[in-house]
Write an enzyme that holds these catalytic residues in place. Structure first.
Site, PDB file in Angstrom:
ATOM      1  N   GLU A 103       4.481  -5.541  11.681  1.00 26.70           N
ATOM      2  CA  GLU A 103       3.697  -4.303  11.591  1.00 26.70           C
ATOM      3  C   GLU A 103       2.414  -4.657  10.852  1.00 26.70           C
ATOM      4  OE1 GLU A 103       5.875  -0.859  10.415  1.00 26.70           O
ATOM      5  OE2 GLU A 103       6.956  -1.065  12.301  1.00 26.70           O
ATOM      6  N   LEU A 104       1.319  -4.703  11.576  1.00 26.98           N
ATOM      7  CA  LEU A 104       0.111  -5.314  11.031  1.00 26.98           C
ATOM      8  C   LEU A 104      -1.014  -4.297  10.878  1.00 26.98           C
ATOM      9  CD1 LEU A 104       0.396  -8.563  13.201  1.00 26.98           C
ATOM     10  CD2 LEU A 104       1.455  -8.057  10.998  1.00 26.98           C
ATOM     11  N   CYS A 142      -2.559   1.625   6.550  1.00 22.25           N
ATOM     12  CA  CYS A 142      -2.673   0.923   7.835  1.00 22.25           C
ATOM     13  C   CYS A 142      -3.234   1.870   8.881  1.00 22.25           C
ATOM     14  CB  CYS A 142      -1.336   0.372   8.274  1.00 22.25           C
ATOM     15  SG  CYS A 142      -0.046   1.597   8.249  1.00 22.25           S
ATOM     16  N   ASN A 178       0.803  -1.233   0.000  1.00 24.05           N
ATOM     17  CA  ASN A 178       0.000   0.000   0.000  1.00 24.05           C
ATOM     18  C   ASN A 178       0.834   1.280   0.000  1.00 24.05           C
ATOM     19  OD1 ASN A 178       0.756  -0.682   2.628  1.00 24.05           O
ATOM     20  ND2 ASN A 178      -0.981   0.355   3.533  1.00 24.05           N
ATOM     21  N   LYS A 191      11.577  -8.817   0.101  1.00 23.70           N
ATOM     22  CA  LYS A 191      10.469  -9.320  -0.706  1.00 23.70           C
ATOM     23  C   LYS A 191       9.355  -8.276  -0.760  1.00 23.70           C
ATOM     24  CE  LYS A 191       6.782 -11.906  -0.438  1.00 23.70           C
ATOM     25  NZ  LYS A 191       6.085 -11.138  -1.494  1.00 23.70           N
TER      26      LYS A 191
HETATM   27  P1  NAD Z   1      -0.489  -9.569   3.352  1.00 20.24           P
HETATM   28  O1  NAD Z   1      -0.395 -10.088   4.729  1.00 20.24           O
HETATM   29  O2  NAD Z   1      -1.465 -10.180   2.422  1.00 20.24           O
HETATM   30  O3  NAD Z   1       0.936  -9.678   2.610  1.00 20.24           O
HETATM   31  C1  NAD Z   1       2.090  -9.053   3.135  1.00 20.24           C
HETATM   32  C2  NAD Z   1       3.322  -9.745   2.584  1.00 20.24           C
HETATM   33  O4  NAD Z   1       3.402 -11.077   3.091  1.00 20.24           O
HETATM   34  C3  NAD Z   1       3.351  -9.866   1.067  1.00 20.24           C
HETATM   35  O5  NAD Z   1       4.659  -9.572   0.621  1.00 20.24           O
HETATM   36  C4  NAD Z   1       2.993 -11.327   0.836  1.00 20.24           C
HETATM   37  O6  NAD Z   1       3.493 -11.849  -0.370  1.00 20.24           O
HETATM   38  C5  NAD Z   1       3.660 -11.981   2.028  1.00 20.24           C
HETATM   39  N1  NAD Z   1       3.139 -13.303   2.408  1.00 20.24           N
HETATM   40  C6  NAD Z   1       1.888 -13.795   2.228  1.00 20.24           C
HETATM   41  N2  NAD Z   1       1.795 -15.035   2.765  1.00 20.24           N
HETATM   42  C7  NAD Z   1       3.014 -15.331   3.277  1.00 20.24           C
HETATM   43  C8  NAD Z   1       3.551 -16.462   3.963  1.00 20.24           C
HETATM   44  N3  NAD Z   1       2.811 -17.541   4.233  1.00 20.24           N
HETATM   45  N4  NAD Z   1       4.839 -16.414   4.366  1.00 20.24           N
HETATM   46  C9  NAD Z   1       5.598 -15.325   4.131  1.00 20.24           C
HETATM   47  N5  NAD Z   1       5.150 -14.226   3.485  1.00 20.24           N
HETATM   48  C10 NAD Z   1       3.866 -14.228   3.066  1.00 20.24           C
HETATM   49  O7  NAD Z   1      -0.748  -7.989   3.485  1.00 20.24           O
HETATM   50  P2  NAD Z   1      -0.903  -6.917   2.331  1.00 20.24           P
HETATM   51  O8  NAD Z   1      -2.194  -7.132   1.634  1.00 20.24           O
HETATM   52  O9  NAD Z   1       0.320  -6.830   1.520  1.00 20.24           O
HETATM   53  O10 NAD Z   1      -0.989  -5.554   3.168  1.00 20.24           O
HETATM   54  C11 NAD Z   1      -2.160  -5.084   3.757  1.00 20.24           C
HETATM   55  C12 NAD Z   1      -2.083  -5.227   5.253  1.00 20.24           C
HETATM   56  O11 NAD Z   1      -0.873  -4.641   5.740  1.00 20.24           O
HETATM   57  C13 NAD Z   1      -3.192  -4.475   5.967  1.00 20.24           C
HETATM   58  O12 NAD Z   1      -3.683  -5.263   7.022  1.00 20.24           O
HETATM   59  C14 NAD Z   1      -2.487  -3.224   6.497  1.00 20.24           C
HETATM   60  O13 NAD Z   1      -3.100  -2.637   7.609  1.00 20.24           O
HETATM   61  C15 NAD Z   1      -1.131  -3.777   6.824  1.00 20.24           C
HETATM   62  N6  NAD Z   1      -0.122  -2.721   6.882  1.00 20.24           N
HETATM   63  C16 NAD Z   1       0.409  -2.394   8.095  1.00 20.24           C
HETATM   64  C17 NAD Z   1       1.344  -1.384   8.193  1.00 20.24           C
HETATM   65  C18 NAD Z   1       1.937  -0.993   9.515  1.00 20.24           C
HETATM   66  O14 NAD Z   1       2.872  -0.220   9.523  1.00 20.24           O
HETATM   67  N7  NAD Z   1       1.432  -1.474  10.648  1.00 20.24           N
HETATM   68  C19 NAD Z   1       1.756  -0.716   7.038  1.00 20.24           C
HETATM   69  C20 NAD Z   1       1.205  -1.074   5.820  1.00 20.24           C
HETATM   70  C21 NAD Z   1       0.270  -2.094   5.744  1.00 20.24           C
END
Ligand code: NAD
Length: 470
Positions: free
Chosen positions: A239-240, A274, A143, A166
């Site tokens: 960071e979720l 986020c 994002n 990644k």
């Molecule tokens: P996601 O969890 O779908 O994916 C994040 C990353 O994890 C991607 O690179 C993906 O390829 C990888 N991934 C997926 N499955 C995996 C596995 N089993 N093992 C290892 N890696 C794996 O999230 P997204 O859709 O990319 O991002 C959106 C989420 O991120 C929202 O919940 C948002 O709030 C959060 N976010 C948090 C922050 C923060 O600073 N707290 C910042 C930005 C986004």
């Protein structure tokens, strides 16, 4: 939007549904080879003086400026971010890089914390030095790829780590562009190595014996990652997501201004931040005026082609999220909510969802409890500060929370009772490199940004140094 099939990653423009590129995704063997190369190269990188590592990052900063327009267009094409907002992100990342460059020497400074010399025959010195973790995995979200990526790879590189980076499969072209510019700036290829692909590539990366995992993404994936690496005793930062609340008190004065700021906080980046405002509680005395002003603001937003300068709402990056938003609207309406605008996907091509405002909402509805990550908001009246605090805390998340009120004292007193990593008074959807970025509960663990967000890529070593007796 992207699709993985037999190690090919299709990059799909979310505004048109068209495939714009096909990339070779990494598999277990290529990820292993990248890890082995990073491990072999990292000790030498540690010996490169900080001044030289900083020079490389400074050159990277210059290249971001030089190529800003083409980088913004790439981001818009692959994730649908309105181009004005893509340009803003590229500008915003410069301040973060400047902060890291300025603070890294202080974070890495060795410190003598005790020295007992004097007349004694065995003087004792106690010192702390800061060593890199080693080889770290950076698994990133799409994002804000420049922000969330640079929060990790810039301080990790400055402090002497090798990074297996990644980028999200929804921002892979941007990730590759970042890697290319870092290499052109003098960061060795083995020290910053992109790993391309979706979940399977991330999982392959986690199978390597890395020294730290720095993840940005959803709670669901974060939980899987925490389980996978549990027992290895390595640093894990997650960071979720968030369900970030704001409370608007009755003494705010300029209700329309607060409504405009919060509408922008909720809908900027098409609600895919986020720290987007995800729920709003308004004191009942100003509730009607606030909702009117908020709705006027949202109805004025231009939704459309993200390449147009004036577009404020673009397509959702992930097509799958359209069904999540439709589900939240249906659930809310079934339970008594009123839809003031939007509530459905737009006809035609692209992942467009109309900006959506719901009232008469309550906490039995998913829209007030689960992360929406899209252009949708629920607004709810409250009778007093206590009720606002109780509702703001009624969530497993705890990333940010805000209060709009005239009195700073009142706002701080309210915010002190709300579980959140960041607290906002009369502002929202804001991140500063000078302040730590962290969350409570399902919003994650660990932190980035601030000086602590540089130190987190190092391990302190304690030195007990006693001179020999003469
Ligand atoms: P996601 O969890 O779908 O994916 C994040 C990353 O994890 C991607 O690179 C993906 O390829 C990888 N991934 C997926 N499955 C995996 C596995 N089993 N093992 C290892 N890696 C794996 O999230 P997204 O859709 O990319 O991002 C959106 C989420 O991120 C929202 O919940 C948002 O709030 C959060 N976010 C948090 C922050 C923060 O600073 N707290 C910042 C930005 C986004």
């Amino acid at each position: 939007m992207t699709k993985t099939a037999t190690a090919v990653l299709e990059i799909i423009n979310p505004a048109t549904g068209r495939v714009v590129d096909r990339l070779q995704a990494d598999d277990s063997a290529s990820v292993r080879a990248k890890y082995v190369a990073a491990r072999a190269a990292q000790p030498e990188w540690t010996t490169v003086p900080l001044r030289e590592r900083s020079e490389a990052i400074r050159r990277f900063r210059e290249k971001l400026v030089e190529h800003a327009e083409e980088l913004a267009q790439t981001l818009t094409t692959e994730m649908g971010k309105p181009v004005a907002q893509a340009r803003n992100e590229l500008k915003g990342v410069l301040g973060r890089i400047d902060f890291f460059l300025e603070e890294a020497p202080r974070a890495l400074q060795a410190e003598v914390v005790f020295s007992e010399g004097g007349e004694g025959d065995c003087p004792l010195t106690e010192r702390i030095t800061h060593e890199p973790l080693g080889v770290v995995a950076n698994i990133s979200a799409w994002n804000y790829p420049y922000f969330v990526g640079s929060n990790v790879f810039i301080p990790a590189l400055l402090t002497g780590n090798a990074v297996l980076y990644k980028p999200s499969e929804f921002a892979a072209l941007t990730g590759l562009a970042i890697a290319r510019l870092l290499h052109d700036s003098g960061i060795p290829r083995e020290i910053l190595t992109p790993v391309i692909g979706g979940g399977p590539a991330g999982a392959a990366l986690l199978r390597q014996p890395v020294d730290g995992v720095f993840f940005t993404g959803s709670y669901a994936t974060g939980k899987k990652i925490a389980r996978t690496v549990a027992g290895r005793m390595i640093k894990v930062q997650l960071e979720l997501g968030g369900k970030d609340p704001t409370y608007v008190a009755e003494d705010i004065g300029d209700v329309a201004r607060a409504a405009a700021a919060l509408a922008e906080g909720a809908f900027y980046n098409t609600g895919q931040s986020c720290c987007s405002v995800e729920r709003i509680y308004v004191h009942e005395r100003i509730y009607a005026a606030f909702v009117d002003a908020f709705l006027r603001e949202v109805k004025a937003y231009r939704i459309g082609d993200p390449r147009d300068e004036g577009t404020f709402i673009g397509p959702l990056t992930r097509a799958a999220q359209l069904a999540v938003l439709e589900g939240q609207v249906a659930d809310a309406v079934r339970k008594g909510a009123r839809l003031l605008c939007g509530g459905k996907r737009r006809k035609g091509r692209g992942n467009y969802f109309e900006p959506t405002v719901l009232v008469d909402v309550n906490h039995r509805m998913a829209v007030m409890r689960e992360e929406s990550f899209g252009p949708i908001i629920g607004i709810m009246p409250v009778t007093d500060d206590d009720e606002a605090v109780a509702l703001m805390n009624d969530t497993p998340y705890g990333l940010t929370a805000g209060v709009y009120a005239r009195s700073q004292k009142r706002a701080e007193a309210i915010l002190a009772r709300v579980r959140s990593g960041s607290s906002y008074w009369n502002c929202c959807d804001r991140v500063s490199p000078r302040l730590p970025w962290s969350g409570h509960g399902h919003s994650g663990m660990g932190l980035t940004l601030s000086r602590a967000g540089i130190s987190t890529f190092t391990r302190p070593r304690a030195w007990h140094l006693k001179a020999p007796a003469l």
